[in-house]
Design an enzyme around this catalytic site. Sequence first.
Site, mmCIF file in Angstrom:
data_model
loop_
_atom_site.group_PDB
_atom_site.id
_atom_site.type_symbol
_atom_site.label_atom_id
_atom_site.label_comp_id
_atom_site.label_asym_id
_atom_site.label_seq_id
_atom_site.Cartn_x
_atom_site.Cartn_y
_atom_site.Cartn_z
ATOM 1 C CB ALA A 91 -0.898 -0.004 1.238
ATOM 2 C CB CYS A 92 0.383 4.614 -1.421
ATOM 3 S SG CYS A 92 0.592 4.325 -3.193
ATOM 4 N N PRO A 93 2.479 4.620 1.147
ATOM 5 C CG PRO A 93 3.988 5.926 2.366
ATOM 6 C CD PRO A 93 2.748 5.098 2.522
ATOM 7 C CB ILE A 94 5.198 0.483 0.733
ATOM 8 C CG1 ILE A 94 4.770 0.598 2.209
ATOM 9 C CG2 ILE A 94 6.348 -0.510 0.604
ATOM 10 C CD1 ILE A 94 5.832 1.178 3.109
ATOM 11 C CG ASN A 131 0.524 8.159 -5.010
ATOM 12 O OD1 ASN A 131 -0.093 9.175 -5.304
ATOM 13 N ND2 ASN A 131 0.139 7.331 -4.060
#
Length: 207
Positions: A10-13, A43
């Site tokens: 999941a963001c921001p990974i 992103n």
Amino acid sequence: MITVNAMGDACPIPVVKTLKVLRTLKEAETVEVLVDNEVAVQNLTRMAESKSFPVKSEQPGEKQYRVVIEAGAAEAADGISTEAEAAVYCDITPAKKKSLVVISSEFVGSGDPELGKILMKSFLYALAQQEELPDCILFYNGGAKITTAEGPMLDDLKSMAEQGTEILTCGTCLNHYGLTEELKVGGVTNMYTIVEKMAQADTVIKP
């Protein structure tokens, strides 16, 4: 080509992983990032464009995305962590919590029925004035009488319905009270859906 596998992240990974790779580059390099959601694609694209790196993306399969960045040599370290930099590019909007109101009676509380009706009228009025309205209001048992009667309470319910609140009344209850043809706002539901709505709600309010 360097591959960054961010499937399932999941963001921001995905952006964090990619930035860590970009910071190690000694020369221009093609970096492909594998992700499973469109938010990560957006992103990553935003991050690459901010650095003036050519970027493109494709979707080879369901929940499979490939972002290809033509990256230049790493810039001098500026003391900002990859996590802090990633936060600049990631648009992470917290998921709205689901709120549910359940009404099983014409009255609020026990004691004087007339007072109970006055309190219910006040409750629905106050509920309709909230800045954030409930996602759904469920009516069952005696509460079914509220969605079938004209008056101020019905006006408040219609106002909330027009603003997106889902209003559902138990069909068995309407039938029991002989009100099946009298429903004036919202739709008809069953106990399976009522239980499902309650289980899925983050907040359940019962006056």
